[in-house]
Enzyme design. Structure first.
Site: not given
Ligand code: PBG
Length: 329
Positions: A196, A206, A220, A236, A251, A277, A316
């Protein structure tokens, strides 16, 4: 003689016959944003076509998903600001929004559709990070893992089928596996977000869960992967496999097909691509501006994920896509 490669593309029947990859409803995982209340659907401005649902309306949405042949949902709760705290204690409340939702869905549909629950503390922390932080804002690894384990146990008790840790802490897969097994949940699966990346493409998410205002300008990058690298994801993925995860998420998806392909070439676990998203939003907003037809572009994008080695895709537009492919095919 001229080599006529185009000959194999002349007729639709011929192209269909030789197509290597195709999107079906059964390939898709539907994300659902959950809110408190009854009979509430809130449209999300940053994700046109996606809504937040109260549990009763989510039950209807899931019925639609089941009838279209979608096989799993992944749940994200929107937590009221008043319940957020530095230590994310609400995440371990057996009666919190997500646990109540899982019980309701399980009660209604049993094992007819897979229920996947995201595990991370960001919906519950007042600072918006996926873990708890020290005075300098550093996300503490081992202390966070302890809470994630409690969170995972609550979700398993509520009846979810799959725990999906998205926090990127070290050692969380082994720790979650251990607590699940110790409590008799030997058949609750772990779908780890193994690779990720720290990405701008999570911003609409978010906004949808309301963690953006908590996170403010923080990022992050201290725990999610660096997008300049194309080797560290193997550490990982192999680590999560060793720790006992059952399947892995890559992701984002569209911008990370090289990563997806490399994992698919080297790992035998099921692989899930997460079309995040902003990847969805890019396609949606561009189509609203008549750059292309939304469904044509969406299917092309999802097919590229399958081509690169995804077994399933979190999307989505899962319902819209399922309706479309069920009609066309
Ligand atoms: C939470 C999480 C996130 C997403 C899925 N689980 C956001 C992040 O890590 O800030 C992102 C999903 C998306 O953008 O569709 N940790």
């Amino acid at each position: 003689m001229i080599t006529r490669i185009r000959r194999n593309r002349k007729y639709p029947w011929m192209r269909d016959l030789f197509a290597n990859h195709e999107i079906k409803a059964k390939d898709l995982i539907l994300p659902i944003f959950l809110i408190e209340g009854i009979n509430i659907e809130q449209k999300i401005d940053s994700l046109p076509g996606v809504s937040r649902f109260s549990v009763d309306l989510a039950i209807k949405e899931i019925q639609t998903a089941i009838s279209l042949g979608i096989k799993a949902i992944i749940l994200f709760p929107v937590i009221e600001q008043g319940l957020k705290s530095n230590d994310a204690i609400e995440a371990t409340n057996e009666n919190n929004l997500i646990c109540r939702a899982v019980k309701a869905f399980k009660n209604e549909y049993g094992d007819k559709i897979g229920i996947i629950c995201d595990v991370a503390l960001d919906p519950y922390t007042s600072h918006g990070h996926d873990g708890i932080i020290d005075n300098e804002g550093y996300v503490l690894n081992d202390e966070t893992v302890e809470i994630l384990c409690e969170q995972a146990l609550c979700l398993a008790k509520a009846g979810c089928h799959v725990i999906a840790p998205s926090d990127m802490m070290d050692g969380r897969v082994a720790a979650i596996r251990e607590i699940l097994d110790r409590n008799g949940f030997i058949n609750v699966s772990i779908m780890s977000y193994a690779a990720k990346y720290a990405s701008s493409f999570y911003n609409p998410f978010r906004n949808a869960v309301g963690s953006d205002s908590n996170l403010k300008k923080a990022d992050k990058k201290g725990y999610q992967l660096d997008y300049r690298n194309n080797k560290e994801h193997f550490r990982e993925v192999y680590q999560d496999e060793k720790e006992g995860c059952d399947m892995i998420i890559i992701k984002p998806a569209m911008l990370y097909l090289d990563i997806l392909q490399s994992v698919s070439n080297n790992i035998n676990l099921p692989i899930i691509a997460y079309q995040v998203s902003a990847e969805y939003a890019m396609l949606k907003f561009a189509s609203l501006n008549n750059s292309f037809d939304f469904m044509d572009a969406m299917i092309e994008s999802l097919t590229s994920c399958k081509r690169a080695g995804a077994d399933a895709i979190i999307c989505y537009a899962a319902i819209e896509v399922a309706k479309y492919v069920n009609k066309v095919i």
